[in-house]
Design a protein around this motif. Structure first.
Motif, PDB file in Angstrom:
ATOM      1  N   ILE A 170       0.891  -1.164   0.000  1.00  0.00           N
ATOM      2  CA  ILE A 170       0.000   0.000   0.000  1.00  0.00           C
ATOM      3  C   ILE A 170       0.924   1.206   0.000  1.00  0.00           C
ATOM      4  O   ILE A 170       1.556   1.501   1.026  1.00  0.00           O
ATOM      5  N   LEU A 171       1.045   1.869  -1.132  1.00  0.00           N
ATOM      6  CA  LEU A 171       2.071   2.896  -1.292  1.00  0.00           C
ATOM      7  C   LEU A 171       1.983   3.932  -0.184  1.00  0.00           C
ATOM      8  O   LEU A 171       0.911   4.472   0.118  1.00  0.00           O
ATOM      9  N   ASN A 172       3.148   4.187   0.417  1.00  0.00           N
ATOM     10  CA  ASN A 172       3.305   5.166   1.497  1.00  0.00           C
ATOM     11  C   ASN A 172       2.715   4.700   2.828  1.00  0.00           C
ATOM     12  O   ASN A 172       2.691   5.490   3.788  1.00  0.00           O
ATOM     13  N   TYR A 173       2.259   3.433   2.894  1.00  0.00           N
ATOM     14  CA  TYR A 173       1.671   2.953   4.155  1.00  0.00           C
ATOM     15  C   TYR A 173       2.322   1.662   4.642  1.00  0.00           C
ATOM     16  O   TYR A 173       3.122   1.679   5.557  1.00  0.00           O
ATOM     17  N   ARG A 174       1.979   0.535   4.051  1.00  0.00           N
ATOM     18  CA  ARG A 174       2.383  -0.752   4.626  1.00  0.00           C
ATOM     19  C   ARG A 174       2.676  -1.755   3.525  1.00  0.00           C
ATOM     20  O   ARG A 174       1.947  -1.838   2.524  1.00  0.00           O
ATOM     21  N   ALA A 175       3.748  -2.521   3.727  1.00  0.00           N
ATOM     22  CA  ALA A 175       4.103  -3.584   2.782  1.00  0.00           C
ATOM     23  C   ALA A 175       3.390  -4.879   3.161  1.00  0.00           C
ATOM     24  O   ALA A 175       2.892  -5.045   4.275  1.00  0.00           O
ATOM     25  N   ASP A 176       3.361  -5.803   2.220  1.00  0.00           N
ATOM     26  CA  ASP A 176       2.736  -7.106   2.429  1.00  0.00           C
ATOM     27  C   ASP A 176       3.796  -8.112   2.872  1.00  0.00           C
ATOM     28  O   ASP A 176       4.911  -8.154   2.328  1.00  0.00           O
ATOM     29  N   ASN A 177       3.425  -8.949   3.838  1.00  0.00           N
ATOM     30  CA  ASN A 177       4.354  -9.911   4.423  1.00  0.00           C
ATOM     31  C   ASN A 177       4.797 -10.987   3.445  1.00  0.00           C
ATOM     32  O   ASN A 177       5.879 -11.565   3.586  1.00  0.00           O
ATOM     33  N   ARG A 178       3.982 -11.282   2.443  1.00  0.00           N
ATOM     34  CA  ARG A 178       4.263 -12.390   1.529  1.00  0.00           C
ATOM     35  C   ARG A 178       5.481 -12.144   0.646  1.00  0.00           C
ATOM     36  O   ARG A 178       6.053 -13.087   0.105  1.00  0.00           O
ATOM     37  N   PHE A 179       5.877 -10.891   0.503  1.00  0.00           N
ATOM     38  CA  PHE A 179       6.974 -10.573  -0.421  1.00  0.00           C
ATOM     39  C   PHE A 179       8.216 -10.092   0.336  1.00  0.00           C
ATOM     40  O   PHE A 179       9.131  -9.516  -0.248  1.00  0.00           O
ATOM     41  N   ARG A 180       8.228 -10.346   1.660  1.00  0.00           N
ATOM     42  CA  ARG A 180       9.320  -9.862   2.496  1.00  0.00           C
ATOM     43  C   ARG A 180      10.643 -10.565   2.149  1.00  0.00           C
ATOM     44  O   ARG A 180      10.658 -11.652   1.558  1.00  0.00           O
ATOM     45  N   ILE A 181      11.713  -9.951   2.570  1.00  0.00           N
ATOM     46  CA  ILE A 181      13.037 -10.541   2.399  1.00  0.00           C
ATOM     47  C   ILE A 181      13.252 -11.620   3.472  1.00  0.00           C
ATOM     48  O   ILE A 181      12.936 -11.407   4.647  1.00  0.00           O
ATOM     49  N   THR A 182      13.771 -12.766   3.057  1.00  0.00           N
ATOM     50  CA  THR A 182      14.076 -13.867   3.982  1.00  0.00           C
ATOM     51  C   THR A 182      15.540 -14.286   3.787  1.00  0.00           C
ATOM     52  O   THR A 182      16.199 -13.854   2.827  1.00  0.00           O
ATOM     53  N   PRO A 183      16.050 -15.149   4.672  1.00  0.00           N
ATOM     54  CA  PRO A 183      17.434 -15.617   4.480  1.00  0.00           C
ATOM     55  C   PRO A 183      17.641 -16.336   3.150  1.00  0.00           C
ATOM     56  O   PRO A 183      18.777 -16.446   2.665  1.00  0.00           O
ATOM     57  N   GLN A 184      16.569 -16.851   2.558  1.00  0.00           N
ATOM     58  CA  GLN A 184      16.686 -17.556   1.276  1.00  0.00           C
ATOM     59  C   GLN A 184      16.622 -16.622   0.065  1.00  0.00           C
ATOM     60  O   GLN A 184      16.812 -17.046  -1.077  1.00  0.00           O
ATOM     61  N   THR A 185      16.354 -15.335   0.294  1.00  0.00           N
ATOM     62  CA  THR A 185      16.216 -14.394  -0.815  1.00  0.00           C
ATOM     63  C   THR A 185      17.537 -14.234  -1.561  1.00  0.00           C
ATOM     64  O   THR A 185      18.596 -14.014  -0.953  1.00  0.00           O
ATOM     65  N   LYS A 186      17.467 -14.337  -2.883  1.00  0.00           N
ATOM     66  CA  LYS A 186      18.663 -14.208  -3.717  1.00  0.00           C
ATOM     67  C   LYS A 186      18.697 -12.868  -4.473  1.00  0.00           C
ATOM     68  O   LYS A 186      19.767 -12.368  -4.780  1.00  0.00           O
ATOM     69  N   GLN A 187      17.525 -12.331  -4.799  1.00  0.00           N
ATOM     70  CA  GLN A 187      17.466 -11.085  -5.547  1.00  0.00           C
ATOM     71  C   GLN A 187      16.624 -10.078  -4.749  1.00  0.00           C
ATOM     72  O   GLN A 187      15.420 -10.277  -4.534  1.00  0.00           O
ATOM     73  N   LEU A 188      17.268  -8.972  -4.337  1.00  0.00           N
ATOM     74  CA  LEU A 188      16.591  -7.923  -3.561  1.00  0.00           C
ATOM     75  C   LEU A 188      16.178  -6.771  -4.474  1.00  0.00           C
ATOM     76  O   LEU A 188      16.986  -6.312  -5.294  1.00  0.00           O
TER      77      LEU A 188
END
Length: 437
Positions: free
Chosen positions: A413-431
């Motif tokens: 939600i622009l300028n408010y809150r991000a969604d948890n499903r797309f968060r960065i995790t230790p397995q994330t390879k591309q930020l």
């Protein structure tokens, strides 16, 4: 009159002496006397003449006469021809209104193209009286009773303190000739009816009528200044500027003042509103009630009134962002998407997401009823309508919300809150770093 004119310039309009002036000259008594006075006191000026093509040969002879005046005083002569009747028909306005629009639009062009500083018009105290009576006949507030302003942006009226009789006496004393406009005797126009029939009768009944009017006008102007000062204090007290476009007016604060309808009038009239009874009813209306002027809207939002400009309806507009795109211009700002190596600080304008979880093209759209997301840092999903309520977003703020989406899933939600499903995790390879500015 020349001495009085010099004194008036020195006392009130001294800036004209160092300016390049454009005199609006029709060829009639008033504008010709103004031109002679400006020449006599040594002003630097040019002449502007409008030929409205309304009186056949008479209009052309007026133009020739004014051109000769410009030649006599060796000043620049600016002229323009108008098809006034055609313009009035196209715009569906009166001939008088059409002529006014045409000449003032042209004056603006000449000011810029010829580098003039001010336009001088020959309005005098009798014109002021006519305008006052016209406004009364049509119904007006206190602003309509304060008369013609002597200075209005680039328009200056140096003859405003002088009467038509003073101007006529000066012309006759100095052998000045002028052109008579035959249309001035046509009483089908309200101004001419007042000028030729009503005002002479008033002056006959009360010889000091014009002087008494000027005294009354001064009192009204003083009252108007007092009212404006009071309204400025009220505005400072109750106007809460939420952002560059939105003003919040707490209803409880407004009700603390006696006669809120009057205060609403003075606070909101400059925004084009006229339905004052409806606006007063907004104080007790249900949340969501709206009233529109030509430029603004007023919304009842729980315990407040929200004032904002009318914006283009873009609720159904979507923006697709292909994978190769890194900058997108949106109504809410500039969205930048950049691949980065590591996380940094986040704020309301910046988030980081896992690129491998995204489905392209990304979509930016307005929120809709039934939308939900998984708030970052929380378990489970939440409807946007509930989120907005918890965040105490106003009706206007909710209208301005945009969503960044992957397929049907909300990323941010622009300028408010991000969604948890797309968060960065230790397995994330591309930020991906996503920023809205």
């Amino acid at each position: 009159m020349l001495t009085l004119f010099r004194n008036h310039i020195d006392t009130n309009l001294a800036f004209l002496k160092e300016s390049k002036l454009l005199i609006a000259c029709s060829g009639g008594l008033d504008s010709i006397v103004l031109t002679h006075l400006c020449h006599t006191v040594g002003f630097t000026f040019g002449i502007a003449h409008c030929n409205f093509k309304l009186r056949e040969d008479e209009s052309d002879k007026d133009e020739e006469f004014v051109a000769a005046i410009a030649d006599k005083f060796k000043c620049q002569f600016n002229k323009q021809h108008f098809n006034t009747s055609l313009y009035a028909n196209k715009k569906r306005i009166s001939i008088q209104m059409a002529a006014r629009e045409l000449r003032y639009n042209w004056f603006k062009e000449v000011l810029i193209s010829e580098a003039y500083d001010y336009v001088l018009t020959a309005h005098h105290s009798d014109d002021n009286l006519e305008t006052f009576l016209i406004n009364i006949s049509r119904g007006t507030g206190i602003d309509g009773l304060t008369g013609i302003p002597e200075i209005n942006t680039v328009y200056v009226r140096p003859l405003l303190p002088f009467s038509r009789n003073q101007i006529l006496d000066y012309a006759q004393e100095h052998g000045i000739t002028w052109r008579e406009d035959s249309s001035n005797s046509d009483t089908k126009y309200l101004r001419n009816k007042l000028r030729n029939d009503v005002i002479p009768l008033l002056k006959l009944i009360t010889p000091e009528f014009l002087q008494n009017f000027e005294t009354t006008l001064d009192h009204i102007k003083q009252t108007n200044r007092f009212v404006k000062n009071q309204i400025d204090r009220v505005r400072q007290d109750i106007f809460d500027y939420i952002d560059q476009e939105t003003i919040r007016i707490p209803i409880d604060k407004l009700k603390q003042y006696n006669d809120p309808k009057t205060y609403l009038y003075f606070l909101l009239k400059e925004y084009g509103f006229t339905a004052w009874n409806d606006i007063l009813n907004m104080l007790t209306a249900q949340s969501g009630k709206q009233i529109f002027s030509s430029t603004h809207r007023l919304i009842k939002d729980r315990t407040d009134l929200l004032l904002s400009p009318i914006q283009e309806n873009i609720s159904d507009r979507n923006y697709k962002i292909p994978e190769e795109e890194d900058v997108v211009i949106l109504p809410s700002g500039m969205l930048k998407i950049k691949e980065v190596d590591q996380l940094a600080a986040t704020d309301l304008n910046t988030i980081y997401v896992d690129k491998e979880k995204l489905k392209y093209p990304l979509i930016v759209r307005k929120w809709e009823e039934g939308d939900y997301f998984y708030p970052f840092g929380m378990q489970g999903k939440k409807k946007l309508s509930k989120y907005f309520k918890d965040e105490k977003l106003s009706l206007l703020a909710k209208e301005r919300v945009w969503l960044l989406c992957s397929d049907k899933d909300i990323i941010w939600i622009l300028n408010y809150r991000a969604d948890n499903r797309f968060r960065i995790t230790p397995q994330t390879k591309q930020l991906l770093k996503v920023t809205i500015t």
